[in-house]
Enzyme design. Structure first.
Site, PDB file in Angstrom:
ATOM      1  N   ASN A 146      -9.744   0.478   8.163  1.00 38.53           N
ATOM      2  CA  ASN A 146     -11.102   0.410   8.700  1.00 38.53           C
ATOM      3  C   ASN A 146     -11.155   0.124  10.199  1.00 38.53           C
ATOM      4  O   ASN A 146     -12.218   0.218  10.796  1.00 38.53           O
ATOM      5  CB  ASN A 146     -11.922  -0.640   7.944  1.00 38.53           C
ATOM      6  CG  ASN A 146     -12.104  -0.261   6.487  1.00 38.53           C
ATOM      7  OD1 ASN A 146     -11.732   0.822   6.062  1.00 38.53           O
ATOM      8  ND2 ASN A 146     -12.686  -1.154   5.725  1.00 38.53           N
TER       9      ASN A 146
ATOM     10  N   ASN B 190     -13.841   5.542   6.133  1.00 38.84           N
ATOM     11  CA  ASN B 190     -14.023   4.440   7.086  1.00 38.84           C
ATOM     12  C   ASN B 190     -13.044   4.467   8.254  1.00 38.84           C
ATOM     13  O   ASN B 190     -13.393   4.046   9.361  1.00 38.84           O
ATOM     14  CB  ASN B 190     -13.953   3.093   6.364  1.00 38.84           C
ATOM     15  CG  ASN B 190     -15.188   2.868   5.515  1.00 38.84           C
ATOM     16  OD1 ASN B 190     -16.264   3.354   5.827  1.00 38.84           O
ATOM     17  ND2 ASN B 190     -15.031   2.135   4.427  1.00 38.84           N
TER      18      ASN B 190
ATOM     19  N   PHE C 268      -4.933  -1.839   9.745  1.00 38.15           N
ATOM     20  CA  PHE C 268      -5.628  -1.571   8.494  1.00 38.15           C
ATOM     21  C   PHE C 268      -6.607  -0.429   8.735  1.00 38.15           C
ATOM     22  O   PHE C 268      -7.107  -0.211   9.836  1.00 38.15           O
ATOM     23  CB  PHE C 268      -6.315  -2.809   7.889  1.00 38.15           C
ATOM     24  CG  PHE C 268      -5.316  -3.739   7.252  1.00 38.15           C
ATOM     25  CD1 PHE C 268      -4.863  -3.520   5.957  1.00 38.15           C
ATOM     26  CD2 PHE C 268      -4.794  -4.796   7.966  1.00 38.15           C
ATOM     27  CE1 PHE C 268      -3.923  -4.353   5.381  1.00 38.15           C
ATOM     28  CE2 PHE C 268      -3.852  -5.639   7.402  1.00 38.15           C
ATOM     29  CZ  PHE C 268      -3.412  -5.420   6.100  1.00 38.15           C
TER      30      PHE C 268
ATOM     31  N   HIS D  95      -4.656   6.281  -0.232  1.00 37.17           N
ATOM     32  CA  HIS D  95      -5.172   5.996   1.109  1.00 37.17           C
ATOM     33  C   HIS D  95      -4.070   6.049   2.173  1.00 37.17           C
ATOM     34  O   HIS D  95      -4.386   6.116   3.358  1.00 37.17           O
ATOM     35  CB  HIS D  95      -5.820   4.606   1.106  1.00 37.17           C
ATOM     36  CG  HIS D  95      -7.155   4.537   1.769  1.00 37.17           C
ATOM     37  ND1 HIS D  95      -7.959   5.631   2.028  1.00 37.17           N
ATOM     38  CD2 HIS D  95      -7.863   3.468   2.243  1.00 37.17           C
ATOM     39  CE1 HIS D  95      -9.078   5.238   2.613  1.00 37.17           C
ATOM     40  NE2 HIS D  95      -9.046   3.933   2.767  1.00 37.17           N
TER      41      HIS D  95
ATOM     42  N   TYR E 198       0.796  -1.221   0.000  1.00 43.78           N
ATOM     43  CA  TYR E 198       0.000   0.000   0.000  1.00 43.78           C
ATOM     44  C   TYR E 198       0.835   1.280   0.000  1.00 43.78           C
ATOM     45  O   TYR E 198       0.277   2.375  -0.021  1.00 43.78           O
ATOM     46  CB  TYR E 198      -0.946   0.003   1.206  1.00 43.78           C
ATOM     47  CG  TYR E 198      -1.904  -1.162   1.189  1.00 43.78           C
ATOM     48  CD1 TYR E 198      -2.994  -1.181   0.324  1.00 43.78           C
ATOM     49  CD2 TYR E 198      -1.707  -2.263   2.016  1.00 43.78           C
ATOM     50  CE1 TYR E 198      -3.864  -2.257   0.290  1.00 43.78           C
ATOM     51  CE2 TYR E 198      -2.572  -3.346   1.994  1.00 43.78           C
ATOM     52  CZ  TYR E 198      -3.650  -3.336   1.120  1.00 43.78           C
ATOM     53  OH  TYR E 198      -4.507  -4.413   1.089  1.00 43.78           O
TER      54      TYR E 198
END
Length: 189
Positions: free
Chosen positions: A66, A113, A64, A19, A14
């Site tokens: 969320n 989120n 992560f 994000h 990532y």
């Protein structure tokens, strides 16, 4: 003391995605103020240091996106901070143009989120945030694919400047200059 949390997803997969811009800002702060973020604690990678005379904890949750609230809740409880005045969360925002930043003292999750989970774990939405614009998703794109995608070369240049502005905004907030930071960075255009 301030806890400065940058939101993102762990693992090299990532790195450099829209994000993970919160992680990128924490990395910039770490570099600029010589605060290594290399200790695993509170479901995060953290670093302790000083910015402009104020003690800080830099954190990159490893839960992560969320589930970011799990780490933030642990940090807030352990360090016994007043999250309404001593917590700063840095994250991506698709409603802002690429490279723009916006500082807020409170507010809704706006569909993010990670922020939604932090609000759920804190039980309120009154904490400072530095939103870094990553641009609106193009028509027909899946939102998850967009935010987990990488910046173009042109966008990356704007994001480098945005990260620098976010570092300055965080520094100003730590000195008690939140309103000044909002006046400086929340301008349109």
């Amino acid at each position: 003391m301030f806890i400065i949390v940058g939101l993102g997803n762990p693992s090299s997969r990532y790195e450099g995605t829209r994000h993970n811009i919160g992680f990128d800002v924490i990395d910039r702060i770490s570099e600029e103020y010589h605060i290594p973020v290399d200790t695993r604690k509170h479901r995060a990678l953290i670093g302790k240091g000083v910015i402009d005379g104020t003690k800080v904890i830099l954190a990159k949750p490893q839960t992560f996106m969320n589930l970011s609230g799990e780490s933030v809740r642990e940090l807030v409880d352990y360090y016994k901070i007043d999250e309404e005045n001593e917590l700063i969360v840095v994250y991506d925002d698709i409603s802002l143009d690429v490279g723009k930043i916006r500082i807020r003292k409170k507010g809704s999750a706006g569909g993010h989120n990670g922020i939604k989970n932090i609000i759920a774990h804190l039980g309120h939405d009154v904490f400072m945030r530095v939103k870094v614009g990553v641009g609106e998703k193009p028509k027909g794109y899946d939102l998850a694919d967009y935010v987990l995608g990488h910046f173009s070369k042109e966008e990356r240049e704007a994001m480098d400047e945005a990260c620098e502005n976010a570092v300055q905004a965080v520094s100003m907030a730590g000195r008690g200059e939140v309103d000044e930071a909002m006046n400086r960075f929340n301008r349109k255009g």
